[in-house]
Design an enzyme around this catalytic site. Structure first.
Site, PDB file in Angstrom:
ATOM      1  N   SER A   7       0.852  -1.190   0.000  1.00 51.39           N
ATOM      2  CA  SER A   7       0.000   0.000   0.000  1.00 51.39           C
ATOM      3  C   SER A   7       0.887   1.241   0.000  1.00 51.39           C
ATOM      4  O   SER A   7       1.751   1.390   0.868  1.00 51.39           O
ATOM      5  CB  SER A   7      -0.890   0.005   1.244  1.00 51.39           C
ATOM      6  OG  SER A   7      -1.348   1.314   1.488  1.00 51.39           O
ATOM      7  N   HIS A  32      -1.221  -1.741  -4.142  1.00 53.14           N
ATOM      8  CA  HIS A  32      -2.487  -1.421  -3.468  1.00 53.14           C
ATOM      9  C   HIS A  32      -2.648   0.089  -3.350  1.00 53.14           C
ATOM     10  O   HIS A  32      -1.832   0.757  -2.702  1.00 53.14           O
ATOM     11  CB  HIS A  32      -2.464  -2.077  -2.083  1.00 53.14           C
ATOM     12  CG  HIS A  32      -3.740  -1.980  -1.322  1.00 53.14           C
ATOM     13  ND1 HIS A  32      -4.775  -2.884  -1.478  1.00 53.14           N
ATOM     14  CD2 HIS A  32      -4.142  -1.096  -0.394  1.00 53.14           C
ATOM     15  CE1 HIS A  32      -5.763  -2.548  -0.663  1.00 53.14           C
ATOM     16  NE2 HIS A  32      -5.404  -1.468   0.015  1.00 53.14           N
ATOM     17  N   ASP A  34      -4.964   3.187  -2.137  1.00 58.02           N
ATOM     18  CA  ASP A  34      -6.046   3.512  -1.210  1.00 58.02           C
ATOM     19  C   ASP A  34      -6.689   4.853  -1.556  1.00 58.02           C
ATOM     20  O   ASP A  34      -6.072   5.909  -1.385  1.00 58.02           O
ATOM     21  CB  ASP A  34      -5.489   3.592   0.217  1.00 58.02           C
ATOM     22  CG  ASP A  34      -5.089   2.224   0.744  1.00 58.02           C
ATOM     23  OD1 ASP A  34      -5.966   1.345   0.808  1.00 58.02           O
ATOM     24  OD2 ASP A  34      -3.902   2.034   1.080  1.00 58.02           O
ATOM     25  N   MET A  36      -9.456   7.582  -0.698  1.00 55.86           N
ATOM     26  CA  MET A  36     -10.283   8.000   0.447  1.00 55.86           C
ATOM     27  C   MET A  36     -10.933   9.342   0.159  1.00 55.86           C
ATOM     28  O   MET A  36     -10.283  10.254  -0.357  1.00 55.86           O
ATOM     29  CB  MET A  36      -9.404   8.148   1.685  1.00 55.86           C
ATOM     30  CG  MET A  36      -8.645   6.889   2.026  1.00 55.86           C
ATOM     31  SD  MET A  36      -7.664   7.157   3.491  1.00 55.86           S
ATOM     32  CE  MET A  36      -6.889   5.552   3.652  1.00 55.86           C
ATOM     33  N   HIS A  65      -8.313   0.144  -3.807  1.00 51.38           N
ATOM     34  CA  HIS A  65      -9.183  -0.041  -2.643  1.00 51.38           C
ATOM     35  C   HIS A  65      -9.960   1.261  -2.436  1.00 51.38           C
ATOM     36  O   HIS A  65      -9.413   2.231  -1.910  1.00 51.38           O
ATOM     37  CB  HIS A  65      -8.289  -0.376  -1.430  1.00 51.38           C
ATOM     38  CG  HIS A  65      -9.011  -0.450  -0.125  1.00 51.38           C
ATOM     39  ND1 HIS A  65      -8.330  -0.541   1.080  1.00 51.38           N
ATOM     40  CD2 HIS A  65     -10.329  -0.452   0.193  1.00 51.38           C
ATOM     41  CE1 HIS A  65      -9.208  -0.592   2.073  1.00 51.38           C
ATOM     42  NE2 HIS A  65     -10.426  -0.531   1.566  1.00 51.38           N
ATOM     43  N   MET A  67     -12.300   3.648  -0.633  1.00 52.61           N
ATOM     44  CA  MET A  67     -12.923   3.921   0.665  1.00 52.61           C
ATOM     45  C   MET A  67     -13.720   5.197   0.469  1.00 52.61           C
ATOM     46  O   MET A  67     -13.358   6.271   0.962  1.00 52.61           O
ATOM     47  CB  MET A  67     -11.847   4.089   1.745  1.00 52.61           C
ATOM     48  CG  MET A  67     -11.254   2.758   2.167  1.00 52.61           C
ATOM     49  SD  MET A  67      -9.721   2.946   3.079  1.00 52.61           S
ATOM     50  CE  MET A  67      -8.561   2.887   1.727  1.00 52.61           C
ATOM     51  N   MET A 135     -10.631  -6.180   6.295  1.00 50.09           N
ATOM     52  CA  MET A 135      -9.864  -5.114   6.952  1.00 50.09           C
ATOM     53  C   MET A 135      -9.475  -5.566   8.360  1.00 50.09           C
ATOM     54  O   MET A 135     -10.324  -5.979   9.148  1.00 50.09           O
ATOM     55  CB  MET A 135     -10.699  -3.828   7.053  1.00 50.09           C
ATOM     56  CG  MET A 135     -10.953  -3.114   5.744  1.00 50.09           C
ATOM     57  SD  MET A 135      -9.468  -2.715   4.810  1.00 50.09           S
ATOM     58  CE  MET A 135      -8.619  -1.593   5.918  1.00 50.09           C
ATOM     59  N   GLY A 143      -0.448   2.447   9.389  1.00 50.55           N
ATOM     60  CA  GLY A 143       0.300   2.416  10.645  1.00 50.55           C
ATOM     61  C   GLY A 143      -0.485   2.034  11.887  1.00 50.55           C
ATOM     62  O   GLY A 143      -0.033   2.281  12.999  1.00 50.55           O
ATOM     63  N   ASP A 173      -5.811  -6.473   5.005  1.00 53.40           N
ATOM     64  CA  ASP A 173      -5.241  -5.121   4.905  1.00 53.40           C
ATOM     65  C   ASP A 173      -5.263  -4.437   6.268  1.00 53.40           C
ATOM     66  O   ASP A 173      -6.334  -4.260   6.861  1.00 53.40           O
ATOM     67  CB  ASP A 173      -6.090  -4.329   3.891  1.00 53.40           C
ATOM     68  CG  ASP A 173      -5.609  -2.907   3.674  1.00 53.40           C
ATOM     69  OD1 ASP A 173      -4.540  -2.547   4.201  1.00 53.40           O
ATOM     70  OD2 ASP A 173      -6.320  -2.172   2.963  1.00 53.40           O
TER      71      ASP A 173
HETATM   72  C1  DX5 Z   1      -5.996   1.726   5.625  1.00 50.92           C
HETATM   73  C2  DX5 Z   1      -5.571   1.298   4.255  1.00 50.92           C
HETATM   74  C3  DX5 Z   1      -4.391   0.428   4.230  1.00 50.92           C
HETATM   75  C4  DX5 Z   1      -3.141   1.030   4.816  1.00 50.92           C
HETATM   76  C5  DX5 Z   1      -2.298  -0.083   5.339  1.00 50.92           C
HETATM   77  O1  DX5 Z   1      -7.264   2.251   5.579  1.00 50.92           O
HETATM   78  O2  DX5 Z   1      -6.615   0.586   3.617  1.00 50.92           O
HETATM   79  O3  DX5 Z   1      -4.136  -0.100   2.934  1.00 50.92           O
HETATM   80  O4  DX5 Z   1      -2.395   1.800   3.926  1.00 50.92           O
HETATM   81  O5  DX5 Z   1      -1.224   0.444   6.004  1.00 50.92           O
HETATM   82  P1  DX5 Z   1      -0.449  -0.385   7.108  1.00 50.92           P
HETATM   83  O6  DX5 Z   1       0.114  -1.594   6.406  1.00 50.92           O
HETATM   84  O7  DX5 Z   1       0.570   0.568   7.588  1.00 50.92           O
HETATM   85  O8  DX5 Z   1      -1.455  -0.788   8.177  1.00 50.92           O
HETATM   86 ZN    ZN Z   2      -6.163  -0.497   1.724  1.00 47.06          ZN
END
Ligand code: DX5
Ligand code: ZN
Length: 214
Positions: A7, A32, A34, A36, A65, A67, A135, A143, A173
């Protein structure tokens, strides 16, 4: 061998190309991305133009992904620049119609469930899904700490998929690292998303290679 989908949420986007080359060298299977919207999750990231740029610079399959609220509104744009396109079960679209729309653009389908949504919620949708994303953190930020109860959901999904002789992959994830990745694979995860663990490591290539070996 686990399928690894790093990601890029925590990357520096202006020096990101160097990282992409390192990921290519490590043989990552997917990237990946993300997306948002600040409504479905309390954070804003990037959208279609950034994905289009990334796509121009690499052949790594793009695993988007979403969101975002009511994702059906944006399926065409995202499907055209992704190889895998996932959206949230809880995001307020007609899930069956949205999965069918993704497929109609020749893109692989993925439905995603938040930590509080049971695995059984998507059982009726499995025939339409190339992948289900579990998730293991609340979506919105990289993080965070891995939620152990995601392991049971992965196992439950995997056994339902096997029982019905489907080929649907299970992706996980959030909070994946050296300790949690083997647990997720043991529970049945096929695809590991890893953000901070990969990009905060001293050697991205080596970190990805080690994850792949699981
Ligand atoms: C969170 C994202 C993840 C995130 C994962 O909402 O969907 O893909 O970037 O990051 P880590 O691996 O740091 O948890
Ligand atoms: Zn993600």
């Amino acid at each position: 061998m686990a399928i690894i989908s790093p990601s890029v949420l925590t990357c520096d986007f202006l020096t990101f190309l160097d990282d992409i080359k390192k990921l290519e060298a490590a043989g990552v299977d997917m990237l990946h991305l993300d997306v948002m919207d600040g409504i479905f999750v309390p954070n804003i990231s990037f959208g279609v133009p950034v994905i289009q740029s990334i796509r121009k610079h690499t052949n790594i399959p793009i695993d988007t992904h979403l969101m975002i609220d009511k994702p059906h509104r944006y399926i065409e744009q995202f499907a055209k620049c992704s190889d895998w396109l996932g959206f949230h079960y809880e995001a307020g679209s007609d899930n069956i119609e949205t999965l069918k729309a993704i497929k109609s653009y020749g893109c692989k389908t993925c439905i995603t469930i938040k930590p509080k949504t049971p695995a059984s919620a998507v059982f009726d949708l499995l025939e339409l899904c190339d992948m289900v994303l579990v998730m293991s953190v609340e979506p919105g930020f990289g993080g965070q700490k891995f939620m152990m109860h995601a392991l049971d959901k992965i196992t439950e999904l995997k056994s339902e998929i096997k029982k019905r002789s489907l080929k649907t992959l299970v992706e996980v994830d959030g909070g994946i690292n050296a300790e949690t990745a083997p647990l997720a694979v043991k529970a049945g995860a096929d695809v590991l998303v890893a953000g901070s663990f990969v990009f905060n490591s001293d050697n991205i290539t080596e970190t990805v290679k080690k994850l792949k070996e699981l």
